[in-house]
Write a protein that holds these residues in place. Structure first.
Motif, PDB file in Angstrom:
ATOM      1  N   ILE A 186      19.288 -13.790  28.127  1.00  0.00           N
ATOM      2  CA  ILE A 186      18.573 -13.717  29.405  1.00  0.00           C
ATOM      3  C   ILE A 186      17.882 -12.366  29.518  1.00  0.00           C
ATOM      4  N   ALA A 190      14.795 -12.285  27.425  1.00  0.00           N
ATOM      5  CA  ALA A 190      13.727 -13.110  27.987  1.00  0.00           C
ATOM      6  C   ALA A 190      13.096 -12.447  29.212  1.00  0.00           C
ATOM      7  N   LEU A 238      20.557 -20.658  32.382  1.00  0.00           N
ATOM      8  CA  LEU A 238      19.436 -19.706  32.335  1.00  0.00           C
ATOM      9  C   LEU A 238      19.054 -19.390  30.895  1.00  0.00           C
ATOM     10  N   SER A 239      20.068 -19.220  30.052  1.00  0.00           N
ATOM     11  CA  SER A 239      19.833 -18.937  28.640  1.00  0.00           C
ATOM     12  C   SER A 239      19.117 -20.103  27.965  1.00  0.00           C
ATOM     13  N   LEU A 278      17.255 -22.376  29.418  1.00  0.00           N
ATOM     14  CA  LEU A 278      15.881 -22.427  29.936  1.00  0.00           C
ATOM     15  C   LEU A 278      14.995 -21.408  29.221  1.00  0.00           C
ATOM     16  N   ALA A 279      15.520 -20.205  29.029  1.00  0.00           N
ATOM     17  CA  ALA A 279      14.746 -19.146  28.389  1.00  0.00           C
ATOM     18  C   ALA A 279      14.359 -19.526  26.969  1.00  0.00           C
ATOM     19  N   PRO A 339      10.315 -22.129  28.133  1.00  0.00           N
ATOM     20  CA  PRO A 339       9.800 -20.849  28.651  1.00  0.00           C
ATOM     21  C   PRO A 339       8.931 -20.968  29.917  1.00  0.00           C
ATOM     22  N   PHE A 399      11.204 -21.168  32.804  1.00  0.00           N
ATOM     23  CA  PHE A 399      11.882 -19.888  33.005  1.00  0.00           C
ATOM     24  C   PHE A 399      10.958 -18.890  33.679  1.00  0.00           C
ATOM     25  N   SER A 400       9.687 -18.875  33.251  1.00  0.00           N
ATOM     26  CA  SER A 400       8.748 -17.949  33.887  1.00  0.00           C
ATOM     27  C   SER A 400       8.521 -18.309  35.349  1.00  0.00           C
ATOM     28  N   LEU A 451      10.725 -19.571  37.243  1.00  0.00           N
ATOM     29  CA  LEU A 451      11.949 -19.100  37.883  1.00  0.00           C
ATOM     30  C   LEU A 451      11.879 -17.592  38.147  1.00  0.00           C
TER      31      LEU A 451
END
Length: 114
Positions: free
Chosen positions: A65, A68, A95-96, A98-99, A103, A106-107, A109
């Motif tokens: 995380i 990222a 979260l990991s 998703l990263a 991506p 995640f962005s 987020l």
């Protein structure tokens, strides 16, 4: 005193230990007394290893995380703080993932928390 013959029981007990010691090196897998000591030790390591695994994985997720989030000029602790402020409840494993796997999500987020 009466003589006690433990033939069957003793053999079963020894074979149970030797079965657990299968794959150990040298006499650790073939001689009962040495194998027994090694099996006890390995079971202790296995127990502590199950506890340690949880710590190691959490460390890994936090590292991922952090890596990222650095692309967005943020620190890990700031990101987590912003998530809590925004009332977004996602654990570190998710979260990991998703990263790594998604991506763009995640962005989104990250920008939702800023």
């Amino acid at each position: 005193m009466v003589r006690v013959k433990r033939g069957n029981v003793a053999r079963k007990r020894r074979n149970k230990i030797l079965k657990l010691a299968k794959g150990f090196c040298g006499s650790h897998s073939s001689l009962f007394r040495i194998a027994n000591q090694q099996v006890i030790k390995s079971l202790l390591y296995a127990y502590s290893g199950r506890k340690k695994k949880k710590r190691v994985f959490r460390q890994l997720w936090i590292t991922r995380i952090n890596a990222a989030v650095k692309h967005y000029n943020l620190k890990y602790n700031e990101f987590i703080h912003n998530l809590k402020k925004s009332k977004i409840i996602l654990n570190r494993k998710m979260l990991s993932q998703l990263a790594i796997l998604d991506p763009p999500a995640f962005s989104a987020l990250v920008f939702a928390t800023k």
